[in-house]
Design a protein around this motif. Structure first.
Motif, PDB file in Angstrom:
ATOM      1  N   GLU A 223      51.025  31.779  35.468  1.00 23.15           N
ATOM      2  CA  GLU A 223      52.071  32.262  34.559  1.00 23.15           C
ATOM      3  C   GLU A 223      51.949  33.760  34.320  1.00 23.15           C
ATOM      4  O   GLU A 223      52.969  34.452  34.137  1.00 23.15           O
ATOM      5  CB  GLU A 223      51.998  31.487  33.237  1.00 23.15           C
ATOM      6  CG  GLU A 223      52.346  30.012  33.410  1.00 23.15           C
ATOM      7  CD  GLU A 223      52.492  29.282  32.087  1.00 23.15           C
ATOM      8  OE1 GLU A 223      52.282  29.925  31.020  1.00 23.15           O
ATOM      9  OE2 GLU A 223      52.826  28.082  32.088  1.00 23.15           O
ATOM     10  N   LEU A 224      50.711  34.276  34.329  1.00 17.89           N
ATOM     11  CA  LEU A 224      50.540  35.715  34.146  1.00 17.89           C
ATOM     12  C   LEU A 224      51.230  36.479  35.281  1.00 17.89           C
ATOM     13  O   LEU A 224      51.920  37.486  35.046  1.00 17.89           O
ATOM     14  CB  LEU A 224      49.049  36.062  34.106  1.00 17.89           C
ATOM     15  CG  LEU A 224      48.700  37.523  33.780  1.00 17.89           C
ATOM     16  CD1 LEU A 224      49.079  37.862  32.340  1.00 17.89           C
ATOM     17  CD2 LEU A 224      47.209  37.782  34.010  1.00 17.89           C
ATOM     18  N   ALA A 225      51.053  35.998  36.507  1.00 26.39           N
ATOM     19  CA  ALA A 225      51.697  36.646  37.654  1.00 26.39           C
ATOM     20  C   ALA A 225      53.213  36.531  37.552  1.00 26.39           C
ATOM     21  O   ALA A 225      53.949  37.502  37.832  1.00 26.39           O
ATOM     22  CB  ALA A 225      51.194  36.024  38.957  1.00 26.39           C
ATOM     23  N   MET A 432      50.937  39.863  42.253  1.00 22.82           N
ATOM     24  CA  MET A 432      51.477  40.676  41.167  1.00 22.82           C
ATOM     25  C   MET A 432      52.040  41.954  41.765  1.00 22.82           C
ATOM     26  O   MET A 432      51.370  42.616  42.585  1.00 22.82           O
ATOM     27  CB  MET A 432      50.396  40.964  40.113  1.00 22.82           C
ATOM     28  CG  MET A 432      49.885  39.671  39.464  1.00 22.82           C
ATOM     29  SD  MET A 432      48.575  39.892  38.232  1.00 22.82           S
ATOM     30  CE  MET A 432      49.454  40.709  36.911  1.00 22.82           C
ATOM     31  N   GLU A 433      53.219  42.262  41.362  1.00 22.87           N
ATOM     32  CA  GLU A 433      53.987  43.343  41.991  1.00 22.87           C
ATOM     33  C   GLU A 433      53.190  44.652  42.010  1.00 22.87           C
ATOM     34  O   GLU A 433      52.715  45.133  40.988  1.00 22.87           O
ATOM     35  CB  GLU A 433      55.304  43.551  41.229  1.00 22.87           C
ATOM     36  CG  GLU A 433      56.240  44.538  41.905  1.00 22.87           C
ATOM     37  CD  GLU A 433      57.577  44.620  41.188  1.00 22.87           C
ATOM     38  OE1 GLU A 433      58.271  45.620  41.392  1.00 22.87           O
ATOM     39  OE2 GLU A 433      57.915  43.687  40.436  1.00 22.87           O
ATOM     40  N   GLY A 434      53.040  45.203  43.232  1.00 22.10           N
ATOM     41  CA  GLY A 434      52.382  46.487  43.399  1.00 22.10           C
ATOM     42  C   GLY A 434      50.872  46.445  43.309  1.00 22.10           C
ATOM     43  O   GLY A 434      50.228  47.495  43.278  1.00 22.10           O
ATOM     44  N   LEU A 435      50.273  45.207  43.288  1.00 21.64           N
ATOM     45  CA  LEU A 435      48.836  45.095  43.105  1.00 21.64           C
ATOM     46  C   LEU A 435      48.243  44.070  44.059  1.00 21.64           C
ATOM     47  O   LEU A 435      48.898  43.104  44.446  1.00 21.64           O
ATOM     48  CB  LEU A 435      48.498  44.646  41.678  1.00 21.64           C
ATOM     49  CG  LEU A 435      48.803  45.610  40.532  1.00 21.64           C
ATOM     50  CD1 LEU A 435      48.658  44.879  39.211  1.00 21.64           C
ATOM     51  CD2 LEU A 435      47.874  46.812  40.588  1.00 21.64           C
ATOM     52  N   ARG A 436      47.000  44.320  44.425  1.00 24.61           N
ATOM     53  CA  ARG A 436      46.190  43.274  45.062  1.00 24.61           C
ATOM     54  C   ARG A 436      45.325  42.675  43.965  1.00 24.61           C
ATOM     55  O   ARG A 436      44.762  43.396  43.124  1.00 24.61           O
ATOM     56  CB  ARG A 436      45.320  43.877  46.164  1.00 24.61           C
ATOM     57  CG  ARG A 436      46.096  44.394  47.373  1.00 24.61           C
ATOM     58  CD  ARG A 436      46.567  43.255  48.270  1.00 24.61           C
ATOM     59  NE  ARG A 436      45.451  42.478  48.775  1.00 24.61           N
ATOM     60  CZ  ARG A 436      44.733  42.820  49.851  1.00 24.61           C
ATOM     61  NH1 ARG A 436      45.017  43.933  50.512  1.00 24.61           N
ATOM     62  NH2 ARG A 436      43.748  42.049  50.261  1.00 24.61           N
ATOM     63  N   VAL A 437      45.188  41.358  43.972  1.00 24.01           N
ATOM     64  CA  VAL A 437      44.471  40.671  42.896  1.00 24.01           C
ATOM     65  C   VAL A 437      43.438  39.727  43.502  1.00 24.01           C
ATOM     66  O   VAL A 437      43.727  39.023  44.470  1.00 24.01           O
ATOM     67  CB  VAL A 437      45.438  39.870  42.003  1.00 24.01           C
ATOM     68  CG1 VAL A 437      44.688  39.271  40.812  1.00 24.01           C
ATOM     69  CG2 VAL A 437      46.592  40.738  41.543  1.00 24.01           C
ATOM     70  N   SER A 438      42.242  39.714  42.922  1.00 21.40           N
ATOM     71  CA  SER A 438      41.219  38.753  43.354  1.00 21.40           C
ATOM     72  C   SER A 438      40.330  38.409  42.168  1.00 21.40           C
ATOM     73  O   SER A 438      40.106  39.245  41.285  1.00 21.40           O
ATOM     74  CB  SER A 438      40.369  39.326  44.488  1.00 21.40           C
ATOM     75  OG  SER A 438      39.586  40.417  44.027  1.00 21.40           O
ATOM     76  N   PRO A 439      39.829  37.159  42.109  1.00 17.83           N
ATOM     77  CA  PRO A 439      38.893  36.787  41.040  1.00 17.83           C
ATOM     78  C   PRO A 439      37.598  37.575  41.173  1.00 17.83           C
ATOM     79  O   PRO A 439      37.196  37.967  42.268  1.00 17.83           O
ATOM     80  CB  PRO A 439      38.659  35.293  41.264  1.00 17.83           C
ATOM     81  CG  PRO A 439      39.754  34.851  42.173  1.00 17.83           C
ATOM     82  CD  PRO A 439      40.127  36.030  43.001  1.00 17.83           C
ATOM     83  N   LEU A 440      36.937  37.816  40.069  1.00 17.69           N
ATOM     84  CA  LEU A 440      35.667  38.538  40.054  1.00 17.69           C
ATOM     85  C   LEU A 440      34.633  37.692  39.323  1.00 17.69           C
ATOM     86  O   LEU A 440      34.862  37.253  38.191  1.00 17.69           O
ATOM     87  CB  LEU A 440      35.821  39.887  39.353  1.00 17.69           C
ATOM     88  CG  LEU A 440      34.532  40.707  39.173  1.00 17.69           C
ATOM     89  CD1 LEU A 440      33.999  41.169  40.526  1.00 17.69           C
ATOM     90  CD2 LEU A 440      34.786  41.908  38.250  1.00 17.69           C
TER      91      LEU A 440
END
Length: 857
Positions: A223-225, A432-440
């Motif tokens: 939902e955040l995305a 997410m628009e304009g971003l690369r996202v990965s868990p940390l």
């Protein structure tokens, strides 16, 4: 398998069933649905359609309707919430139920305002995130705010050196995880952004478990995305809220439903062990602590595929296979065969709850019996039955289970289980628009149990993570445990029919350390001589010293050498030379020692055969080794099985043998030539002959002499049969150094008192005796003038400890016991098809020291 169990298993494997009109449809991950599953569906199609039609939803939903709570006041807590609330009342500063998760945003500019607004839209959407907890009339209630606006502070780390930023991130994450929540007054969800560079940020999300579970994390990221990409969009309305679940759960778990669940779990956990006694690095404290760490590891893609393949062939889920492997590891660590492992389950069977953020998760106690040393395949069958039974009765909250069972309680550990296992699905990919996202992965410094194993399914293979209590375990212990688990997983895929007690655990590094480094018993010794040549040199030095004593008679070194030489020349006339095997089947006597020396002096290698062995075993050894010559005694010759070798009786044929020269024969032997061949017990298969060269024998001889400070004045005993490897260090270390060997008469062994008196009377200084005899000797009252300084014992662990009054040292080769000295006697290497193969000398891969292989002619 009944229908409910089958449908439960399909759901756990991610297989979805639904109706389109009167047509049964299913959707399954690739490779999960087996032909057996399809056949079962076809055979039970009508029943499944009927069940789905009645529920008008998934087959795991109950028919009871969810009633929306219209009044948002004085809402009771769910059962799991109630337990956490109670624990918080006992210790408001306890942070063990804090949750912390992190996302890394990179290769793009993060819009902090949009991120904050997106987070607040999620908070507005899910009542659990706006919940606090108060007490009304002595009872806890949920207090749900109509609205809650969060702010997302930004901590700028961009001014730090690049090398320090990651450490600072980890430090801040741990710091946040360690902050207590105020369940009454403050939001139970908080967020922070750490700025590393203009295009890299870390998003930390901090919650309390009372409003959140692992399933909620996937909902949050999804939902955040969605909102970050389009703040204006409206997601589909939720069919229920968390307070509805709390009220429904309390209404549902009553009457016959509750009685049925209670009955099952009472039977399942009857007389369950209260504690899994894992070997820890430190003793357990009086009260349980929650200080912990995490250790991540990767299970390779090939090994993952092998585990999935094994699961399909055995018709079990990957969860069941991994759980069985974990329980095998616990069994090997503890020796306990009755194991209880906790495992969380989503507890969102009803479709109304699948998209809700909140604390739904329940914990099942999976109790498995590993008695009888089953194969891994058999264990899988047991685990499958236990797991399916638990899933079919999963609705009883763990908190109610503890209340019902009233198990033995301790402040130092959790009730019913102390070890957790969980299989996780990979978090959905977040765009997410304009971003690369990965868990940390971040370190919280928190654990709930002694030990937990989480395994995540990913596209690149399985990812494992240990969560462990640092007050019990060191980091190195967990790293070693990881290696053992990986080795175990490889072994079960390679040979699932192997008994679980025999599955290998040691890593290659540990095997090298155990078998090579720790067993490097090398001692400096002559590299160009054989054992009988050392004996001959000793004859030159002390010809009149007593070499062997038996039944009141004795042989000096000169006499023993002369008789052995005569036998050697006689054997050479029978074509005995280098690498030729000569059997030796005699009772304890002078002939036994003469035979041993005579064979070696002739250049051959002796094969000891105990005349007390069963006829079938003797026949097998004679046939397998194909001995050309067999040395024995007249009274034994007639009872020997038929064989192809020439029989030489060392007593009745001695008149012919004694005509030979008394001078030592000259041979071209080297230390790499065989000295003897000894057969294994064959307890797990056929006996196997192990070839021992002079170099390996010499290494043991000189090690033994050094370890026990043997001198020419020592008087040692010879008790073991020559076919037992203990006889090797009862004979050769002493004959090579000029000491005396006393052969023990059989009748003396019948009484510990007689043996004690005999050892004192003969002024024996060093003796080897089996453990049962040693324990009897340790209970005897010893004379003060005893000459004995060392008692060697082996074959079993010593339980009768020597008292302070025992005037000699006791050496037991089966592990530490009180007041004993522990040593090793040569290298022992495990053979996959037999019991144990004894290898005397240096490590097996050092060809210059000794060689070993099965006899093959």
């Amino acid at each position: 398998m009944n229908l409910n169990q089958f449908l439960t298993e399909l759901a756990e494997r991610g297989i979805k069933l639904w109706l389109e009109g009167d047509t049964l449809r299913f959707r399954a991950p690739k490779g999960v649905m087996t032909s057996e599953d399809r056949d079962f569906l076809v055979l039970n199609k009508a029943k499944i359609i009927s069940l789905l039609s009645q529920n008008n939803t998934s087959p795991n939903d109950t028919a009871q309707t969810i009633v929306t709570v219209s009044e948002k006041r004085d809402i009771p807590l769910s059962f799991p919430q109630e337990q956490l609330w109670f624990l918080n009342q006992l210790d408001p500063n306890n942070v063990s139920y804090n949750e912390l998760f992190a996302l890394r945003f990179f290769l793009g500019v993060l819009n902090i305002v949009t991120l904050e607004q997106s987070l607040n839209k999620i908070v507005a959407r899910h009542a659990a995130l706006r919940t606090n907890f108060a007490t009304v009339n002595g009872q806890p209630v949920q207090v749900i705010a109509e609205s809650l606006t969060l702010t997302v502070p930004v901590i700028d780390l961009s001014n730090l050196p690049a090398s320090d930023r990651e450490n600072e991130v980890q430090g801040l994450a741990t710091e946040q995880a360690q902050k207590p929540f105020d369940l009454v007054n403050e939001p139970l969800i908080q967020a922070t952004v750490l700025k590393l560079t203009e295009t890299e940020h870390i998003f930390l999300l901090r919650t309390h478990h009372i409003v959140w579970d692992g399933w909620s994390l996937g909902i949050m990221w999804r939902e955040l995305a969605a909102f970050y990409n389009d703040l204006s969009q409206e997601l589909p309305p939720l069919p229920a809220e968390y307070p509805d679940f709390a009220v429904w759960q309390r209404q549902y778990l009553t009457g016959e439903v509750l009685d049925s669940l209670q009955t099952y779990w009472k039977e399942q956990l009857l007389d369950a062990p209260p504690l899994l006694e894992l070997p820890t690095d430190r003793a357990r404290g009086v009260t349980q602590t929650f200080r912990g760490k995490h250790y991540r590891f990767v299970i390779s893609k090939p090994l993952t595929e092998a585990l999935l393949g094994l699961s399909r062939r055995q018709k079990v889920t990957i969860f069941m296979t991994l759980l069985a492997a974990f329980q095998t590891l616990l069994y090997r660590y503890t020796g306990q065969t009755d194991l209880c492992v906790g495992s969380p389950i989503a507890n969102r069977d009803r479709s109304e709850f699948k998209d809700l953020i909140g604390y739904f998760v329940n914990t099942l106690v999976l109790r498995t019996c590993l008695a009888g040393n089953p194969s891994f395949e058999d264990l899988l069958s047991r685990v499958r039955k236990v797991t399916l039974g638990a899933y079919a009765h999963r609705e009883l909250p763990f908190e109610k289970l503890v209340e019902i069972l009233q198990p033995e309680r301790s402040l130092s550990y959790t009730p019913l289980f102390q070890v957790m296992f969980m299989l996780l699905d990979e978090l959905p990919e977040t765009q997410m628009e304009g971003l690369r996202v990965s868990p940390l992965a971040v370190e919280t410094g928190i654990t709930h149990f002694d030990l937990a194993l989480f395994i995540e399914k990913t596209s690149s293979g399985l990812i494992g993570e240990w969560e462990y209590n640092t007050d019990l375990f060191d980091d190195a212990t967990i790293a070693r445990m990881t290696g053992h688990f990986q080795t175990l997983l490889k072994a079960i895929t390679a040979n699932p029919i192997q008994p679980i007690s025999e599955l290998p655990l040691l890593t290659q590094r540990e095997r090298h350390q155990l078998l090579i480094e720790w067993n490097n018993t090398f001692t400096e010794f002559p590299q160009d001589k054989c054992i009988h040549q050392l004996f001959e040199e000793q004859v030159e030095r002390t010809p009149e010293a007593v070499a062997v004593v038996f039944e009141g008679e004795q042989l000096t070194y000169r006499e023993l050498n002369a008789r052995a030489n005569q036998l050697a020349h006689y054997l050479r006339s029978l074509d005995v030379g280098s690498e030729v095997l000569v059997g030796l089947c005699v009772e304890r006597s002078f002939e036994m020692i003469i035979g041993l020396l005579g064979v070696l002096k002739a250049g051959g290698a002796y094969v000891p055969i105990d005349p007390a062995y069963p006829t079938d075993r003797i026949a097998y050894m004679l046939d397998d080794s194909r001995l050309p010559v067999l040395l024995t005694q007249k009274q034994l010759a007639a009872s020997l099985p038929e064989h192809q070798g020439r029989v030489v009786c060392l007593d009745s044929d001695w008149g012919e043998i004694s005509k030979k020269a008394e001078l030592s024969p000259i041979t071209d032997l080297t230390p790499e030539n065989l000295a003897y061949v000894i057969y294994t017990s064959g307890s797990t298969g056929k006996p196997k002959g192990v070839l021992i060269p002079h170099s390996g024998l010499l290494n043991l001889v000189f090690w033994h002499q050094h370890a026990f400070e043997v001198t020419s004045s020592d008087r040692a005993t010879q008790l073991a049969g020559t076919a037992f490897d203990a006889s090797v260090w009862e004979v050769w270390p002493y004959l090579a150094l000029g000491a005396s060997i006393y052969l023990i008469e059989p009748e003396i062994l019948l009484s510990p008192e007689k043996l004690c008196d005999w050892l004192v009377d003969k002024q024996i200084t060093i003796t080897f005796v089996p453990t049962p005899i040693a324990e009897k000797l340790l209970s005897v009252q010893w004379s003060k003038d005893v000459a004995l300084r060392i008692m060697l014992t082996g074959g079993d662990k010593l339980h009768q400890y020597p008292s302070a009054s025992i005037p000699f040292k006791v050496v037991n080769n089966y592990g530490p016991t009180e007041n004993t000295v522990v040593t090793t006697s040569g290298l022992v290497v495990c053979d996959s098809t037999d019991n144990m193969l004894p290898h005397i000398g240096r490590p097996i891969d050092n060809n210059q020291v000794y060689r070993t292989h099965l006899i093959s002619f």
